[in-house]
Design a protein around this motif. Structure first.
Motif, PDB file in Angstrom:
ATOM      1  N   ASP A  46      40.142  73.397  56.326  1.00 38.17           N
ATOM      2  CA  ASP A  46      39.220  72.872  55.315  1.00 38.17           C
ATOM      3  C   ASP A  46      39.239  73.743  54.071  1.00 38.17           C
ATOM      4  O   ASP A  46      39.235  73.252  52.936  1.00 38.17           O
ATOM      5  N   GLN A  65      38.215  62.203  60.569  1.00 39.11           N
ATOM      6  CA  GLN A  65      37.931  63.627  60.383  1.00 39.11           C
ATOM      7  C   GLN A  65      39.210  64.460  60.432  1.00 39.11           C
ATOM      8  O   GLN A  65      39.385  65.399  59.648  1.00 39.11           O
ATOM      9  N   GLY A 103      28.501  62.929  58.153  1.00 42.19           N
ATOM     10  CA  GLY A 103      29.799  63.505  57.853  1.00 42.19           C
ATOM     11  C   GLY A 103      30.710  62.596  57.061  1.00 42.19           C
ATOM     12  O   GLY A 103      31.866  62.946  56.805  1.00 42.19           O
ATOM     13  N   TYR A 105      31.279  59.855  53.632  1.00 43.40           N
ATOM     14  CA  TYR A 105      30.883  59.182  52.400  1.00 43.40           C
ATOM     15  C   TYR A 105      31.106  57.681  52.587  1.00 43.40           C
ATOM     16  O   TYR A 105      31.939  57.253  53.390  1.00 43.40           O
ATOM     17  N   HIS A 108      35.912  60.537  55.344  1.00 38.60           N
ATOM     18  CA  HIS A 108      35.292  61.758  55.832  1.00 38.60           C
ATOM     19  C   HIS A 108      35.131  62.770  54.703  1.00 38.60           C
ATOM     20  O   HIS A 108      35.937  62.812  53.762  1.00 38.60           O
ATOM     21  N   THR A 109      34.097  63.599  54.817  1.00 39.25           N
ATOM     22  CA  THR A 109      33.823  64.590  53.783  1.00 39.25           C
ATOM     23  C   THR A 109      34.985  65.574  53.609  1.00 39.25           C
ATOM     24  O   THR A 109      35.154  66.124  52.511  1.00 39.25           O
ATOM     25  N   ARG A 110      35.779  65.796  54.649  1.00 37.75           N
ATOM     26  CA  ARG A 110      36.926  66.710  54.533  1.00 37.75           C
ATOM     27  C   ARG A 110      37.887  66.252  53.455  1.00 37.75           C
ATOM     28  O   ARG A 110      38.584  67.073  52.835  1.00 37.75           O
ATOM     29  N   HIS A 155      37.118  64.218  50.764  1.00 33.66           N
ATOM     30  CA  HIS A 155      36.438  63.690  49.580  1.00 33.66           C
ATOM     31  C   HIS A 155      37.172  64.073  48.292  1.00 33.66           C
ATOM     32  O   HIS A 155      37.238  63.284  47.347  1.00 33.66           O
TER      33      HIS A 155
END
Length: 307
Positions: A84, A148, A165, A167, A282-284, A286
């Motif tokens: 990340d 994810q 977790g 968007y 997933h926010t990872r 974004h």
């Protein structure tokens, strides 16, 4: 008992960490190779290096796929934290050149979206980025983990389970219509609730939309007579074209099927809750340039539009 070898940060590179992450997510050497754009022997060689470094099998073959060992499970939070962080650093300057890319994007979507959204999306992407490939994946319990891990890139539809977790962006609203044979023997200009309840129906029994329909009928307290149940929309045009059954379905797929098969579109006399078709990520990812490009394409094509 021989002590475990500690993770040597100087001896393991990011490629091996990404391989470990992808294998943990997909549980398959084949799918990992496809996702990373590598050959299966390369994945096997990388896994062998990791096993030697960490003195652990890391993954064990089972009928369900490559299952992680306890050592792997213990390492994954730290591995993901490193990846990340590197993704965030890379996104500051990284660019995605769609015109020259040969990337494969994997998108979760319903079978209705195969008919209504995928043709426009594929045509648009192929015109802009002829080397880019698209893969439609079936909605299922593995969606959150796949998004994810990066095994999949996006999900399209009504998917309430993708909340923490993730968007999401609402693209367009859906209400409901009914479809029937253009020459239906009993349905005239007016189609009221009494006509709806008197007819036999073909029901689509899967998906969140089907749950909204069943909830509305339960509230009404007057169940419809479902003579044929289907798991999806694939056979619906042929069935309606050769029978006197009625189908209740979201407007976008209903109007698309009606136009293609010469079916009749009727106002739905049951008060069914409408919903938003959304895209989820997933926010990872974004800030990931490739993911942002794909989301922008979907927004350009579908935001507040059905056609």
């Amino acid at each position: 008992m021989k002590p475990r070898t500690p993770l040597d940060a100087q001896g393991i590179d990011l490629k091996l960490l990404r391989l470990l992450d992808a294998l943990h997510a997909s549980q398959s050497v084949t799918r990992t190779a496809e996702r990373l754009g590598l050959s299966q022997p390369t994945i096997s060689i990388g896994l062998a290096r990791l096993r030697k470094m960490l003195d652990d099998p890391l993954f064990v073959r089972t009928p369900e796929g490559m299952q992680a060992t306890p050592r792997t499970q213990a390492l994954m939070p730290a591995v993901r934290q490193v990846l990340d962080g590197m993704d965030l650093l890379a996104s500051v300057t990284a660019q995605f050149d769609a015109g020259s890319s040969e990337r494969r994007f994997r998108i979760f979507m319903t079978d209705a979206s195969h008919v209504t959204l995928m043709p426009r999306l594929f045509a648009h992407v192929r015109a802009l980025a002829p080397g880019v490939k698209l893969e439609a994946a079936t909605l299922g319990p593995d969606m959150a983990q796949a998004l994810q891990s990066g095994e999949a890139d996006l999900a399209l539809g009504l998917i309430p389970t993708l909340d923490r977790g993730f968007y999401q962006q609402a693209l367009f609203d859906q209400d409901w219509v009914c479809l029937c044979n253009a020459d239906h023997p009993r349905i005239g200009e007016k189609f009221h609730l009494k006509h709806y309840l008197a007819e036999a129906h073909v029901g689509i029994v899967s998906g969140t939309g089907a749950q909204l329909l069943e909830s509305a009928l339960q509230t009404l307290g007057k169940p419809r007579r479902v003579q044929l149940a289907l798991p999806g929309f694939l056979g619906l045009p042929g069935i309606l074209s050769t029978s006197d059954l009625v189908a209740t379905l979201p407007r976008h797929i209903g109007e698309t099927l009606a136009q293609a098969a010469g079916l009749r579109v009727l106002p739905c006399p049951v008060a069914i809750e409408g919903f938003n078709v959304k895209q989820y990520w997933h926010t990872r990812y974004h800030q990931d340039p490739a993911n942002r490009w794909l989301r922008a394409v979907c927004a350009e094509l579908f935001l507040n539009k059905r056609r």
